[in-house]
Design a protein around this motif. Sequence first.
Motif, PDB file in Angstrom:
ATOM      1  N   LEU A 159      13.244   9.899  -4.230  1.00  0.00           N
ATOM      2  CA  LEU A 159      11.880  10.413  -3.709  1.00  0.00           C
ATOM      3  C   LEU A 159      10.651   9.842  -4.719  1.00  0.00           C
ATOM      4  O   LEU A 159       9.910   9.198  -3.736  1.00  0.00           O
ATOM      5  CB  LEU A 159      11.687  12.046  -3.631  1.00  0.00           C
ATOM      6  N   VAL A 160      10.976   9.805  -5.722  1.00  0.00           N
ATOM      7  CA  VAL A 160       9.827   9.163  -6.645  1.00  0.00           C
ATOM      8  C   VAL A 160       9.778   7.449  -6.214  1.00  0.00           C
ATOM      9  O   VAL A 160       8.836   7.222  -6.161  1.00  0.00           O
ATOM     10  CB  VAL A 160      10.221   9.327  -7.964  1.00  0.00           C
ATOM     11  N   ILE A 161      11.081   7.109  -6.227  1.00  0.00           N
ATOM     12  CA  ILE A 161      10.700   5.408  -5.801  1.00  0.00           C
ATOM     13  C   ILE A 161      10.405   5.096  -4.395  1.00  0.00           C
ATOM     14  O   ILE A 161       9.541   4.462  -4.231  1.00  0.00           O
ATOM     15  CB  ILE A 161      12.393   4.974  -5.929  1.00  0.00           C
ATOM     16  N   THR A 162      10.671   6.040  -3.577  1.00  0.00           N
ATOM     17  CA  THR A 162      10.214   5.854  -2.190  1.00  0.00           C
ATOM     18  C   THR A 162       8.524   5.945  -2.330  1.00  0.00           C
ATOM     19  O   THR A 162       7.948   5.244  -1.404  1.00  0.00           O
ATOM     20  CB  THR A 162      10.706   6.905  -1.258  1.00  0.00           C
ATOM     21  N   ILE A 163       8.101   7.003  -2.881  1.00  0.00           N
ATOM     22  CA  ILE A 163       6.592   7.307  -2.758  1.00  0.00           C
ATOM     23  C   ILE A 163       5.989   6.127  -3.458  1.00  0.00           C
ATOM     24  O   ILE A 163       4.883   5.526  -3.076  1.00  0.00           O
ATOM     25  CB  ILE A 163       6.436   8.733  -3.423  1.00  0.00           C
ATOM     26  N   LEU A 164       6.689   5.551  -4.764  1.00  0.00           N
ATOM     27  CA  LEU A 164       5.929   4.633  -5.344  1.00  0.00           C
ATOM     28  C   LEU A 164       5.987   3.081  -4.586  1.00  0.00           C
ATOM     29  O   LEU A 164       5.047   2.315  -4.479  1.00  0.00           O
ATOM     30  CB  LEU A 164       6.755   4.004  -6.620  1.00  0.00           C
ATOM     31  N   SER A 165       7.053   2.930  -3.916  1.00  0.00           N
ATOM     32  CA  SER A 165       7.301   1.552  -3.134  1.00  0.00           C
ATOM     33  C   SER A 165       6.381   1.827  -1.758  1.00  0.00           C
ATOM     34  O   SER A 165       5.618   0.736  -1.656  1.00  0.00           O
ATOM     35  CB  SER A 165       8.681   1.704  -2.574  1.00  0.00           C
ATOM     36  N   ILE A 166       5.809   3.034  -1.218  1.00  0.00           N
ATOM     37  CA  ILE A 166       4.947   3.064  -0.423  1.00  0.00           C
ATOM     38  C   ILE A 166       3.767   2.636  -0.636  1.00  0.00           C
ATOM     39  O   ILE A 166       2.817   1.816  -0.207  1.00  0.00           O
ATOM     40  CB  ILE A 166       5.067   4.424   0.340  1.00  0.00           C
ATOM     41  N   ASN A 167       3.109   3.209  -1.906  1.00  0.00           N
ATOM     42  CA  ASN A 167       2.042   2.908  -2.471  1.00  0.00           C
ATOM     43  C   ASN A 167       1.951   1.449  -2.834  1.00  0.00           C
ATOM     44  O   ASN A 167       0.875   0.730  -2.950  1.00  0.00           O
ATOM     45  CB  ASN A 167       1.485   3.709  -3.619  1.00  0.00           C
ATOM     46  N   PHE A 168       2.974   0.827  -3.544  1.00  0.00           N
ATOM     47  CA  PHE A 168       2.981  -0.557  -3.866  1.00  0.00           C
ATOM     48  C   PHE A 168       2.710  -1.367  -2.596  1.00  0.00           C
ATOM     49  O   PHE A 168       2.176  -2.596  -2.523  1.00  0.00           O
ATOM     50  CB  PHE A 168       3.945  -1.038  -4.520  1.00  0.00           C
ATOM     51  N   ILE A 169       3.444  -1.023  -1.317  1.00  0.00           N
ATOM     52  CA  ILE A 169       3.275  -1.801  -0.023  1.00  0.00           C
ATOM     53  C   ILE A 169       1.894  -1.651   0.413  1.00  0.00           C
ATOM     54  O   ILE A 169       1.264  -2.628   0.867  1.00  0.00           O
ATOM     55  CB  ILE A 169       4.360  -1.303   0.977  1.00  0.00           C
ATOM     56  N   GLY A 170       1.379  -0.490   0.253  1.00  0.00           N
ATOM     57  CA  GLY A 170      -0.311  -0.536   0.633  1.00  0.00           C
ATOM     58  C   GLY A 170      -1.044  -1.077  -0.082  1.00  0.00           C
ATOM     59  O   GLY A 170      -1.986  -1.832   0.381  1.00  0.00           O
ATOM     60  N   GLY A 200      -9.044  -2.697   4.427  1.00  0.00           N
ATOM     61  CA  GLY A 200      -8.649  -2.276   3.086  1.00  0.00           C
ATOM     62  C   GLY A 200      -8.461  -0.929   2.628  1.00  0.00           C
ATOM     63  O   GLY A 200      -7.419  -0.381   2.263  1.00  0.00           O
ATOM     64  N   PRO A 201      -9.537  -0.217   2.837  1.00  0.00           N
ATOM     65  CA  PRO A 201      -9.589   1.345   2.559  1.00  0.00           C
ATOM     66  C   PRO A 201      -8.652   1.796   3.621  1.00  0.00           C
ATOM     67  O   PRO A 201      -8.065   2.887   3.385  1.00  0.00           O
ATOM     68  CB  PRO A 201     -10.866   1.874   2.902  1.00  0.00           C
ATOM     69  N   ILE A 202      -8.576   1.279   4.975  1.00  0.00           N
ATOM     70  CA  ILE A 202      -7.652   2.171   5.711  1.00  0.00           C
ATOM     71  C   ILE A 202      -6.233   2.001   5.302  1.00  0.00           C
ATOM     72  O   ILE A 202      -5.662   3.175   5.596  1.00  0.00           O
ATOM     73  CB  ILE A 202      -7.857   1.421   7.130  1.00  0.00           C
ATOM     74  N   VAL A 203      -5.714   0.770   5.010  1.00  0.00           N
ATOM     75  CA  VAL A 203      -4.290   0.662   4.644  1.00  0.00           C
ATOM     76  C   VAL A 203      -4.194   1.599   3.413  1.00  0.00           C
ATOM     77  O   VAL A 203      -3.021   2.188   3.304  1.00  0.00           O
ATOM     78  CB  VAL A 203      -4.048  -0.744   4.349  1.00  0.00           C
ATOM     79  N   VAL A 204      -4.895   1.468   2.326  1.00  0.00           N
ATOM     80  CA  VAL A 204      -4.844   2.146   1.100  1.00  0.00           C
ATOM     81  C   VAL A 204      -4.560   4.019   1.507  1.00  0.00           C
ATOM     82  O   VAL A 204      -3.759   4.413   0.978  1.00  0.00           O
ATOM     83  CB  VAL A 204      -5.872   1.818   0.105  1.00  0.00           C
ATOM     84  N   SER A 205      -5.550   4.260   2.321  1.00  0.00           N
ATOM     85  CA  SER A 205      -5.703   5.751   2.722  1.00  0.00           C
ATOM     86  C   SER A 205      -4.469   6.065   3.293  1.00  0.00           C
ATOM     87  O   SER A 205      -3.956   6.960   3.271  1.00  0.00           O
ATOM     88  CB  SER A 205      -6.885   6.078   3.329  1.00  0.00           C
ATOM     89  N   ALA A 206      -4.159   5.225   4.513  1.00  0.00           N
ATOM     90  CA  ALA A 206      -2.868   5.511   5.189  1.00  0.00           C
ATOM     91  C   ALA A 206      -1.666   5.682   4.593  1.00  0.00           C
ATOM     92  O   ALA A 206      -0.864   6.667   4.463  1.00  0.00           O
ATOM     93  CB  ALA A 206      -2.853   4.629   6.278  1.00  0.00           C
ATOM     94  N   THR A 207      -1.670   4.835   3.476  1.00  0.00           N
ATOM     95  CA  THR A 207      -0.211   4.771   2.727  1.00  0.00           C
ATOM     96  C   THR A 207      -0.057   5.893   1.735  1.00  0.00           C
ATOM     97  O   THR A 207       0.919   6.487   1.589  1.00  0.00           O
ATOM     98  CB  THR A 207       0.112   3.448   1.983  1.00  0.00           C
ATOM     99  N   LEU A 208      -1.180   6.351   1.136  1.00  0.00           N
ATOM    100  CA  LEU A 208      -1.243   7.334   0.370  1.00  0.00           C
ATOM    101  C   LEU A 208      -1.088   8.627   1.234  1.00  0.00           C
ATOM    102  O   LEU A 208      -0.488   9.591   0.617  1.00  0.00           O
ATOM    103  CB  LEU A 208      -2.802   7.585  -0.393  1.00  0.00           C
ATOM    104  N   THR A 209      -1.748   8.711   2.491  1.00  0.00           N
ATOM    105  CA  THR A 209      -1.359   9.677   3.054  1.00  0.00           C
ATOM    106  C   THR A 209       0.010  10.129   3.579  1.00  0.00           C
ATOM    107  O   THR A 209       0.634  11.270   3.858  1.00  0.00           O
ATOM    108  CB  THR A 209      -2.222   9.864   4.478  1.00  0.00           C
ATOM    109  N   VAL A 210       0.955   8.761   3.882  1.00  0.00           N
ATOM    110  CA  VAL A 210       2.253   8.587   4.220  1.00  0.00           C
ATOM    111  C   VAL A 210       3.157   9.146   2.876  1.00  0.00           C
ATOM    112  O   VAL A 210       4.007  10.103   3.137  1.00  0.00           O
ATOM    113  CB  VAL A 210       2.753   7.467   4.903  1.00  0.00           C
ATOM    114  N   ALA A 211       2.685   8.672   1.925  1.00  0.00           N
ATOM    115  CA  ALA A 211       3.292   9.231   0.703  1.00  0.00           C
ATOM    116  C   ALA A 211       3.070  10.739   0.439  1.00  0.00           C
ATOM    117  O   ALA A 211       4.158  11.481   0.110  1.00  0.00           O
ATOM    118  CB  ALA A 211       2.661   8.465  -0.609  1.00  0.00           C
ATOM    119  N   LEU A 212       1.767  11.081   0.691  1.00  0.00           N
ATOM    120  CA  LEU A 212       1.594  12.731   0.502  1.00  0.00           C
ATOM    121  C   LEU A 212       2.510  13.323   1.463  1.00  0.00           C
ATOM    122  O   LEU A 212       2.987  14.398   1.175  1.00  0.00           O
ATOM    123  CB  LEU A 212       0.158  12.922   0.804  1.00  0.00           C
TER     124      LEU A 212
END
Length: 185
Positions: A163-174, A104-116
Amino acid sequence: TVVGAVAGYYGKLADALLMRFTDLILAVPLLAILLVLANKLSKQTGSWFWIALILGLLLWTSLARQVRGAFLSLREREFVEAEHAIGASDRRIIFRHMIPNAIGPIVVSATLTVALALLIEAVLSFLGLGIQPPEVSLGSLINSGQDAATSLPWLFFFPSGFLVITILSINFIGDGLRDALDPTQ
């Protein structure tokens, strides 16, 4: 993930060495290193690969710290003690039991890092220090469309919105992956 897993599982000397190395990477001013290296490498090679590599080498630290924290709490749980009691190897305990419980924390942190990383790359390209033409980046599209934002607003708003939609989508997928893969829920 591996650095945090090793530090959290073994503790003591391994934890101290790996986390001090992580702290050293965290102490490096990210923006200054990115500006210098991205400018130098993108001008020389013109490839996005080097920017991705630089971002990967500098943005792994938060994931390592979160995995370490999860492993510190997991190594005291009963299923880990049971695995030790039946003689399971450390590798088996880490990869078959502890990582799935810390997913859980791994996936959330990884997706937040990809968005960043996407956002940082767009900023670098916006400033002209990232991906160079003829390759296309959202940051360079936003930069080229900012002058025409009043007369031809779609040249600015479509890349910005994408760009905004892509970052939000990555966060929702995570978030969805965390809910689907977390064995504790």
